[in-house]
Enzyme design. Structure first.
Site, PDB file in Angstrom:
ATOM      1  N   LYS A   1       3.797 -15.404   2.115  1.00  0.00           N
ATOM      2  CA  LYS A   1       3.731 -16.187   0.878  1.00  0.00           C
ATOM      3  C   LYS A   1       5.177 -16.415   0.433  1.00  0.00           C
ATOM      4  CE  LYS A   1       1.271 -18.063  -2.458  1.00  0.00           C
ATOM      5  NZ  LYS A   1       0.459 -19.270  -2.254  1.00  0.00           N
TER       6      LYS A   1
ATOM      7  N   ASP B   1      -2.622 -18.399   1.835  1.00  0.00           N
ATOM      8  CA  ASP B   1      -3.788 -19.096   1.276  1.00  0.00           C
ATOM      9  C   ASP B   1      -4.309 -20.152   2.248  1.00  0.00           C
ATOM     10  OD1 ASP B   1      -1.282 -20.137   0.746  1.00  0.00           O
ATOM     11  OD2 ASP B   1      -1.730 -20.807  -1.280  1.00  0.00           O
TER      12      ASP B   1
ATOM     13  N   ASP C   1      -5.027  -6.908   5.917  1.00  0.00           N
ATOM     14  CA  ASP C   1      -6.278  -6.236   5.555  1.00  0.00           C
ATOM     15  C   ASP C   1      -7.326  -7.303   5.235  1.00  0.00           C
ATOM     16  OD1 ASP C   1      -8.150  -4.421   4.796  1.00  0.00           O
ATOM     17  OD2 ASP C   1      -7.117  -3.717   3.008  1.00  0.00           O
TER      18      ASP C   1
ATOM     19  N   TYR D   1       0.820  -1.219   0.000  1.00  0.00           N
ATOM     20  CA  TYR D   1       0.000   0.000   0.000  1.00  0.00           C
ATOM     21  C   TYR D   1       0.853   1.268   0.000  1.00  0.00           C
ATOM     22  CZ  TYR D   1      -3.976  -3.035   1.201  1.00  0.00           C
ATOM     23  OH  TYR D   1      -4.940  -4.002   1.203  1.00  0.00           O
TER      24      TYR D   1
ATOM     25  N   ASP E   1     -10.461  -8.722   8.049  1.00  0.00           N
ATOM     26  CA  ASP E   1     -11.879  -8.620   7.689  1.00  0.00           C
ATOM     27  C   ASP E   1     -12.512 -10.013   7.638  1.00  0.00           C
ATOM     28  OD1 ASP E   1     -11.926  -5.885   7.534  1.00  0.00           O
ATOM     29  OD2 ASP E   1     -12.978  -5.851   5.609  1.00  0.00           O
TER      30      ASP E   1
END
Ligand code: ATP
Ligand code: MG
Length: 378
Positions: free
Chosen positions: A194, A227, A252, A145, A256
């Site tokens: 990852k 994942d 993020d 970001y 959520d």
């Protein structure tokens, strides 16, 4: 000895903010009154849409200055249709600026049930949702970001860049570690990346391993691919019980996703911290400034009706006591009071629930009861 004095800036904000925040400030006032060691000074300030109406600026300079001097900030929620996407001045950039100005690099979101009796409100099956105790710690001001990005050519391609430095990974790892150590016994840390694909994730994994091994040998940890973690959160969330430590983008999405577990948005608190909290048992305790808010928005559809659920905001006040003021016992008392108020009568609670949980209690009734129970626990 003079009481230890802490200054807490209170930003009521917009929509349901002015209804839910007072329930949390009453909790803080009750703690201040009950303790001869601690004095909490509450300092209400204008922020968000209401500040745009008054000053034409969502984050007036005097609000920002007060926040910089504060030990902690308690916030409701900001925004609403009056200051929507076409408005000249909008509230949201004020919040982004506040986060940046204060250097709030660590976002902490517990996604557990305020009370086990709420398991039946979860969209997950009870046997899957029961006993979940996950705290997501997300790096908030680095990674994809904030890295270099560009749309190239005639819009035929575009790129974003995920960059992490050793120092950035070290500092967020220390936040996760201190939060793990706040529990007794210490929580396990699940670091999510990852690393089978991304270079930044390989650095992340290496630095997390080194930091935890060298500085926190008492904490157990494991690494997991993002994942797999995304699947576990809704498939077998107890596998991630403990602290889920991750970078900005993954955090993020995962935080959520995890907020789905308890069933109502109105239940969940969050903390954004400027540094690793000191352990409450540390004789060198120093406050870690932070911003505390429920995870939901300003809920304009129910604003002014007095029916909003104040639990996410009250539990945010508990996190404030824990992380910014080092008042662990008081934080636990607030959490216990909330549990007792929500729990059903057959397990010794009052069974008070607001409309989002199918109940009839008003915002103020819930707040009244939490304060009443809390006073018996202090
Ligand atoms: P934002 O963009 O500011 O995050 P949002 O669009 O995600 O806002 P919210 O304001 O969080 O929306 O509201 C989403 C839904 O959840 C609305 O129907 C709202 O009434 C409900 N809701 C949110 N918070 C609460 C609460 N504390 N108590 C009861 N219902 C709530
Ligand atoms: Mg939202």
């Amino acid at each position: 000895m003079a009481p230890k004095s802490f200054r807490v800036v209170v930003l009521h904000g917009d929509g349901i903010g002015p209804e839910i925040v007072p329930q949390a400030t009453r909790v803080l006032e009750a703690i201040s009154e009950a303790s001869s060691d601690v004095e909490l000074i509450l300092d209400p300030r204008d922020f968000g849409g209401c500040a745009i109406d008054k000053y034409g600026d969502p984050l007036p300079e005097e609000t920002l200055e007060a926040c910089k001097r504060a030990d902690a900030i308690l916030m409701g929620s900001i925004g609403g249709p009056k200051w929507g996407p076409t408005a000249k001045v909008r509230p949201e950039p004020g919040l982004l600026r506040l986060r940046q100005e204060l250097g709030l690099y660590a976002n902490v979101r517990p996604a557990s049930f305020a009370s086990d009796s709420l398991v039946s409100y979860s969209p997950l099956k009870a046997e899957v949702a029961k006993g979940v105790n996950i705290i997501v710690v997300r790096e908030l001001i680095g990674g994809l970001y904030y890295g270099p990005r560009e749309e190239q050519g005639d819009g035929n391609s575009a790129y974003d860049t995920m960059v992490y430095s050793v120092a950035e990974v070290e500092r967020i790892t220390r936040v996760a570690a201190q939060i793990a150590l706040n529990a007794n016994p210490p929580l396990m840390i699940h670091s999510i990346d990852k690393a089978n694909v991304l270079a930044s994730s390989r650095l992340w994994r290496k630095v997390v391993t080194e930091t935890l091994t060298k500085e926190y040998p008492q904490i157990k940890f494991q690494h997991q691919f993002v994942d797999t973690a995304a699947m576990n959160i809704v498939g077998s969330p107890r596998k991630l019980n403990g602290v889920v430590l991750t970078e900005n983008l993954f955090g993020d999405i995962l935080s959520d996703e995890a907020s789905i577990i308890p069933g109502s948005l109105g239940l969940l608190p969050s903390a954004s911290l400027t540094d690793a909290p000191t352990s409450p048992s540390d004789p060198l305790f120093r406050p870690t400034p932070g911003l505390y808010e429920p995870i939901h928005g300003s809920a304009p559809d129910i604003a002014g009706k007095g029916i909003a659920n104040p639990v996410g905001t009250i539990l945010s006040a508990a996190l404030l006591l824990r992380y910014s003021l080092g008042l662990e016992k008081e934080a636990q008392a607030v959490e216990a009071a909330v549990r007792k108020v929500l729990d059903d009568e057959d397990i010794g609670g009052y069974g008070l629930k607001t409309a989002d949980l199918g109940g009839k209690a008003t915002t103020a009734e819930l707040g009244d009861k939490v304060v009443e129970v809390l006073k018996t626990l202090l």
